[in-house]
Design an enzyme around this catalytic site. Sequence first.
Site, short mmCIF file in Angstrom:
data_model
loop_
_atom_site.label_atom_id
_atom_site.label_comp_id
_atom_site.label_asym_id
_atom_site.label_seq_id
_atom_site.Cartn_x
_atom_site.Cartn_y
_atom_site.Cartn_z
N HIS A 45 0.82 -1.21 0.00
CA HIS A 45 0.00 0.00 0.00
C HIS A 45 0.86 1.27 0.00
O HIS A 45 0.36 2.34 -0.31
CB HIS A 45 -0.90 -0.02 1.23
N TYR A 48 -3.43 9.08 7.53
CA TYR A 48 -3.61 7.72 7.04
C TYR A 48 -4.25 7.76 5.65
O TYR A 48 -4.80 8.77 5.23
CB TYR A 48 -4.43 6.89 8.04
#
Length: 200
Positions: free
Chosen positions: A22, A78
């Site tokens: 990711h 995030y």
Amino acid sequence: MSPSWLVIGLGNPGPRYDGTRHNVGADVIAELCRRAGEKLSPARGQRAELVRTRLSSAGLGVPAVDAQTVILMRSRTYMNESGIAVSKVASFAGITPDHLIVVHDEIDLDPGRLRLKKGGGDNGHNGLKSIRAHLRTGDFIRVRLGVGRPPGHQDPADWVLARVPARQRAEMGVQVALAADAVESIIIQGLAAAQNRFNS
């Protein structure tokens, strides 16, 4: 000179996420910084680490053109809040969506594959979803790095948040370097020329 482009590599902050699928977009920003001899620094009040630098055609094997001033950026939020940082930095720097390049992982492309495109949906990618929501448009450029789908019935979220196995890191490093080349090509030569060269 005002920056002409904003390039963000998507990823999650902190050492826990280093080396994960990711975070491959953030790895591309690190590679671009390395090439430019620059380091990211926290941007006060913008929830991001960034650096302003200049990219030229020196490494692209094309005739020299004027260097472009760009902002290289990594969000300190995030993934699912990436749009907060992107919208703040883009607004502050006066960057429009058509001069925003988002570099991110893509599970619908095999590992090692690279695809450049402008616009489109988020394909379930929470980072893209957040950016689209905060900019109120999806009309920005994406550099998509294939990480493949998980084997069997493994949760895709667990797959992208897992670290790349040691045996695959060299291949991932090649892909990251190629994606950095693609970003430089988009900025210097334009999206169409970059797509012809790098889409696989």
